[in-house]
Design an enzyme around this catalytic site. Structure first.
Site, PDB file in Angstrom:
ATOM      1  N   CYS A  96       0.832  -1.207   0.000  1.00 14.68           N
ATOM      2  CA  CYS A  96       0.000   0.000   0.000  1.00 14.68           C
ATOM      3  C   CYS A  96       0.865   1.255   0.000  1.00 14.68           C
ATOM      4  O   CYS A  96       1.342   1.690   1.059  1.00 14.68           O
ATOM      5  CB  CYS A  96      -0.933  -0.030   1.212  1.00 14.68           C
ATOM      6  SG  CYS A  96      -2.013   1.404   1.305  1.00 14.68           S
ATOM      7  N   CYS A 101      -0.430   4.216   2.037  1.00 15.63           N
ATOM      8  CA  CYS A 101      -0.292   4.043   3.486  1.00 15.63           C
ATOM      9  C   CYS A 101       1.152   4.211   3.928  1.00 15.63           C
ATOM     10  O   CYS A 101       1.420   4.802   4.967  1.00 15.63           O
ATOM     11  CB  CYS A 101      -0.739   2.643   3.896  1.00 15.63           C
ATOM     12  SG  CYS A 101      -2.208   2.056   3.063  1.00 15.63           S
ATOM     13  N   ASP A 102       2.088   3.650   3.183  1.00 17.90           N
ATOM     14  CA  ASP A 102       3.445   3.492   3.712  1.00 17.90           C
ATOM     15  C   ASP A 102       4.512   4.333   3.006  1.00 17.90           C
ATOM     16  O   ASP A 102       5.653   4.383   3.475  1.00 17.90           O
ATOM     17  CB  ASP A 102       3.848   2.010   3.635  1.00 17.90           C
ATOM     18  CG  ASP A 102       2.959   1.140   4.513  1.00 17.90           C
ATOM     19  OD1 ASP A 102       2.412   1.672   5.499  1.00 17.90           O
ATOM     20  OD2 ASP A 102       2.808  -0.054   4.216  1.00 17.90           O
TER      21      ASP A 102
HETATM   22  C1  LIG Z   1       0.475  -3.459   4.668  1.00 17.12           C
HETATM   23  C2  LIG Z   1      -0.748  -2.593   4.658  1.00 17.12           C
HETATM   24  C3  LIG Z   1      -0.701  -1.353   5.248  1.00 17.12           C
HETATM   25  C4  LIG Z   1      -1.827  -0.543   5.237  1.00 17.12           C
HETATM   26  N1  LIG Z   1      -1.757   0.674   5.850  1.00 17.12           N
HETATM   27  C5  LIG Z   1      -2.837   1.473   5.841  1.00 17.12           C
HETATM   28  C6  LIG Z   1      -2.779   2.763   6.451  1.00 17.12           C
HETATM   29  O1  LIG Z   1      -1.762   3.167   7.009  1.00 17.12           O
HETATM   30  N2  LIG Z   1      -3.899   3.537   6.398  1.00 17.12           N
HETATM   31  C7  LIG Z   1      -5.041   3.124   5.766  1.00 17.12           C
HETATM   32  O2  LIG Z   1      -6.027   3.873   5.764  1.00 17.12           O
HETATM   33  N3  LIG Z   1      -5.123   1.914   5.168  1.00 17.12           N
HETATM   34  C8  LIG Z   1      -4.050   1.087   5.187  1.00 17.12           C
HETATM   35  N4  LIG Z   1      -4.107  -0.120   4.553  1.00 17.12           N
HETATM   36  C9  LIG Z   1      -5.346  -0.499   3.857  1.00 17.12           C
HETATM   37  C10 LIG Z   1      -6.362  -1.018   4.889  1.00 17.12           C
HETATM   38  O3  LIG Z   1      -5.745  -1.983   5.697  1.00 17.12           O
HETATM   39  C11 LIG Z   1      -7.583  -1.596   4.203  1.00 17.12           C
HETATM   40  O4  LIG Z   1      -8.149  -0.656   3.332  1.00 17.12           O
HETATM   41  C12 LIG Z   1      -8.613  -2.008   5.250  1.00 17.12           C
HETATM   42  O5  LIG Z   1      -8.042  -2.916   6.151  1.00 17.12           O
HETATM   43  C13 LIG Z   1      -9.840  -2.637   4.604  1.00 17.12           C
HETATM   44  O6  LIG Z   1     -10.679  -3.062   5.628  1.00 17.12           O
HETATM   45  P1  LIG Z   1     -11.773  -4.186   5.397  1.00 17.12           P
HETATM   46  O7  LIG Z   1     -12.400  -4.381   6.724  1.00 17.12           O
HETATM   47  O8  LIG Z   1     -12.620  -3.828   4.248  1.00 17.12           O
HETATM   48  O9  LIG Z   1     -11.003  -5.489   4.954  1.00 17.12           O
HETATM   49  P2  LIG Z   1      -9.762  -6.316   5.602  1.00 17.12           P
HETATM   50  O10 LIG Z   1      -8.914  -5.487   6.497  1.00 17.12           O
HETATM   51  O11 LIG Z   1      -9.156  -6.956   4.419  1.00 17.12           O
HETATM   52  O12 LIG Z   1     -10.497  -7.392   6.502  1.00 17.12           O
HETATM   53  C14 LIG Z   1     -11.179  -8.455   5.928  1.00 17.12           C
HETATM   54  C15 LIG Z   1     -11.630  -9.395   7.028  1.00 17.12           C
HETATM   55  O13 LIG Z   1     -12.481 -10.374   6.440  1.00 17.12           O
HETATM   56  C16 LIG Z   1     -12.144 -11.633   6.954  1.00 17.12           C
HETATM   57  N5  LIG Z   1     -12.589 -12.654   6.011  1.00 17.12           N
HETATM   58  C17 LIG Z   1     -12.169 -12.923   4.754  1.00 17.12           C
HETATM   59  N6  LIG Z   1     -12.822 -13.973   4.245  1.00 17.12           N
HETATM   60  C18 LIG Z   1     -13.695 -14.370   5.198  1.00 17.12           C
HETATM   61  C19 LIG Z   1     -14.641 -15.416   5.286  1.00 17.12           C
HETATM   62  N7  LIG Z   1     -14.830 -16.291   4.281  1.00 17.12           N
HETATM   63  N8  LIG Z   1     -15.350 -15.557   6.439  1.00 17.12           N
HETATM   64  C20 LIG Z   1     -15.190 -14.692   7.461  1.00 17.12           C
HETATM   65  N9  LIG Z   1     -14.307 -13.681   7.420  1.00 17.12           N
HETATM   66  C21 LIG Z   1     -13.570 -13.534   6.306  1.00 17.12           C
HETATM   67  C22 LIG Z   1     -10.639 -11.562   7.168  1.00 17.12           C
HETATM   68  O14 LIG Z   1     -10.228 -12.558   8.080  1.00 17.12           O
HETATM   69  C23 LIG Z   1     -10.526 -10.152   7.730  1.00 17.12           C
HETATM   70  O15 LIG Z   1     -10.769 -10.162   9.107  1.00 17.12           O
HETATM   71  C24 LIG Z   1      -3.008  -0.969   4.578  1.00 17.12           C
HETATM   72  C25 LIG Z   1      -3.055  -2.226   3.968  1.00 17.12           C
HETATM   73  C26 LIG Z   1      -1.950  -3.039   4.016  1.00 17.12           C
HETATM   74  C27 LIG Z   1      -2.025  -4.398   3.382  1.00 17.12           C
END
Ligand SMILES: Cc1cc2nc3c(=O)[nH]c(=O)nc-3n(C[C@H](O)[C@H](O)[C@H](O)COP(=O)(O)OP(=O)(O)OC[C@H]3O[C@@H](n4cnc5c(N)ncnc54)[C@H](O)[C@@H]3O)c2cc1C
Length: 353
Positions: A142, A145-146
């Site tokens: 990302c 983010c980083d």
């Molecule tokens: C290395 C890194 C650094 C980042 N840094 C930042 C930052 O500094 N600032 C920022 O704003 N954003 C950052 N991001 C982006 C941010 O993390 C994502 O946009 C955010 O986490 C998305 O949230 P989400 O809840 O939609 O999905 P996710 O965080 O992807 O969570 C998905 C969840 O769904 C669950 N899941 C998946 N499949 C299933 C299933 N079949 N059954 C039940 N559960 C399931 C997973 O276990 C997980 O808990 C970063 C991303 C990465 C990879």
């Protein structure tokens, strides 16, 4: 609870798949609306943010906050209002009748009146040595983010599509120079991005390493990334031509490696529900303005966060959609309650009074 036995299947008013920012924000709002949400954490409890040590752009934390701390705070907040969080993974959802019938990978089956898919998207990785160990310590998926953590350093961006071009272009704000590594000669990005990157190549901000692949990332969690090993073949795809004498191998110094080879939305378990998805598998929601923006075309099934959003993919936007999904689900559940009450009144025998 026994598998498939309707009499003993555990029922919930609202089930949320995913314990990332979207799922946990939905859980906070849903619990405060008395919808008693059950959050199923999936295989990555806390979601993608648990992969990063510092989140500097989430509003409210002037000194930044670690990803795990942020999600743990949210989880505690959701539990405080009555959300239940379970370490379970959804295998499939049957939306052919109501309530939804949700099969878990543990073999258990539960039912729910409403369902929020907040299962995120997983960044694709290369599977090369050093990648896992240094993820969050100089290796990132990302740039937004980083990028700022590696100010004034030379950075490597890997990929050949729009995301790679956009990230390379964005990182020029911080990098002393960006090296865009692509395994082929031609890019598959849109012309707009190719033109923009070419302008930055002319300005000396980006250099393109074509027909090149990174095969190993070196460094340590303490000191970060020191360098990468690359291979190059004049006709591209060098990793498929390792024995060819034309394939050269060399080390390349860099402080940060950004993987921009795409994301895979976690929607396989929704296949068969009838919920529409785009070609890449992202869940399609109603969107636009007004109520029910997170509704899919399956009544009672809502989508929030990176599982829907292939563009912004930020914690704050995922959280915002989680809030919307909880409110949309609450409206749906209230309507369902009204309908059920009306049916009960019709079915109830008339009083003698
Ligand atoms: C290395 C890194 C650094 C980042 N840094 C930042 C930052 O500094 N600032 C920022 O704003 N954003 C950052 N991001 C982006 C941010 O993390 C994502 O946009 C955010 O986490 C998305 O949230 P989400 O809840 O939609 O999905 P996710 O965080 O992807 O969570 C998905 C969840 O769904 C669950 N899941 C998946 N499949 C299933 C299933 N079949 N059954 C039940 N559960 C399931 C997973 O276990 C997980 O808990 C970063 C991303 C990465 C990879």
């Amino acid at each position: 609870m026994t598998k498939g036995d309707a009499a003993e299947v555990e029922h919930h008013r609202l089930v949320i798949a995913g314990s990332g920012i979207a799922g946990l924000t939905a859980a906070i709002y849903a619990a405060r609306s008395n919808n008693e949400p059950l959050v199923l954490e999936g295989t990555e409890p806390g979601g993608q943010l648990t992969l990063t040590t510092e989140v500097d752009n989430y509003p409210g934390f002037p000194e930044g906050i670690s990803g795990p701390e942020l999600v743990n705070n949210m989880k505690a907040q959701a539990k405080r209002f009555g959300a239940t969080v379970k370490n379970r993974v959804v295998k499939s959802v049957d939306a052919s009748e109501r309530p939804f019938r949700i099969e878990l990978t543990s073999g258990d089956v539960i039912t729910a009146d409403a369902f929020i898919a907040a299962s995120g998207a997983s960044a694709r990785t290369l599977g090369i040595p050093g990648e896992d160990d240094l993820m969050g310590y100089g290796v990132s998926t990302c740039a937004t983010c980083d990028g700022a953590f590696f100010r004034d350093q030379e950075m490597v961006v890997i990929g050949g599509g729009d995301a790679a071009m956009e990230e390379a272009s964005f990182l020029t704000k911080f990098a002393s120079k960006v090296y865009l590594v692509h395994r082929r000669e031609e890019f598959r990005a849109e012309d707009y991005w190719i033109d923009r990157v070419n302008e930055q190549v002319e300005e000396g901000e980006i250099e393109i390493l074509r027909n090149t692949e990174v095969t190993e990332i070196h460094g340590s969690p303490e000191d970060g990334v020191s360098h990468v090993t690359m291979i190059r073949h004049p006709e591209g795809h060098p990793s498929e031509k390792l024995d060819d004498p034309a394939t050269e191998k060399f080390d390349f110094e860099t402080g940060a490696v950004f993987l921009a080879i795409g994301h895979t939305p976690n929607t396989a378990y929704l296949e068969g529900t009838g919920a529409k998805m785009d070609d890449a598998g992202y869940l399609i929601t109603k969107d636009g303005k007004g109520a029910q923006q997170t509704a899919t075309d399956v009544p009672g099934l809502f989508g929030a966060g990176d599982v829907v959003d292939f563009h912004y993919q930020q914690a704050i936007t995922a959280g915002g959609m989680g809030c919307q999904a909880a409110i949309d689900a609450d409206d749906y559940l209230e309507e369902l309650d009204r309908e059920n009450r009306a049916k009960e009144q019709v079915a109830a025998p008339e009083s003698d009074d």
